[in-house]
Enzyme design. Structure first.
Site, PDB file in Angstrom:
ATOM      1  CG  ASN A  16     -49.405  46.137 -30.809  1.00 61.18           C
ATOM      2  OD1 ASN A  16     -49.051  46.404 -31.781  1.00 61.18           O
ATOM      3  ND2 ASN A  16     -49.813  46.402 -29.457  1.00 61.18           N
ATOM      4  CB  CYS A  17     -46.384  40.545 -32.715  1.00 58.76           C
ATOM      5  SG  CYS A  17     -45.582  38.779 -33.044  1.00 58.76           S
ATOM      6  N   PRO A  18     -49.654  38.621 -32.709  1.00 60.01           N
ATOM      7  CG  PRO A  18     -50.743  36.573 -33.022  1.00 60.01           C
ATOM      8  CD  PRO A  18     -50.397  38.200 -32.409  1.00 60.01           C
TER       9      PRO A  18
END
Length: 80
Positions: A16-18
């Site tokens: 998941n981000c980042p």
């Protein structure tokens, strides 16, 4: 489907981000100028983040696809 043959593949599925963009930055750094990188991701935010990354750093986003929650990107590294 594309006929692009990548020089390298980044599998960022499950991240998941980042993390996908951080990994993308490192993979692009290791790629020769003009090289082609295929990115595989499952984080929907990559639809926004990867095109912005390419635009900001001058790399060419050749194509992006979505298939059943998997996002595919083909990125050509800019010439030095």
């Amino acid at each position: 489907m594309t006929d692009f043959t990548p020089d390298a593949i980044l599998d960022a599925t499950g991240l998941n981000c980042p993390e996908p963009v951080m990994m993308l930055h490192q993979h692009v750094r290791n790629l020769a100028a003009g090289g082609l990188l295929k990115v595989i991701a499952t984080d929907p935010s990559t639809r926004r983040d990867i095109p912005k990354f390419c635009n900001f750093l001058g790399h060419e986003l050749l194509q992006q696809q979505e298939d059943a929650g998997t996002f595919l990107y083909w990125i050509r590294k800019k010439a030095d």
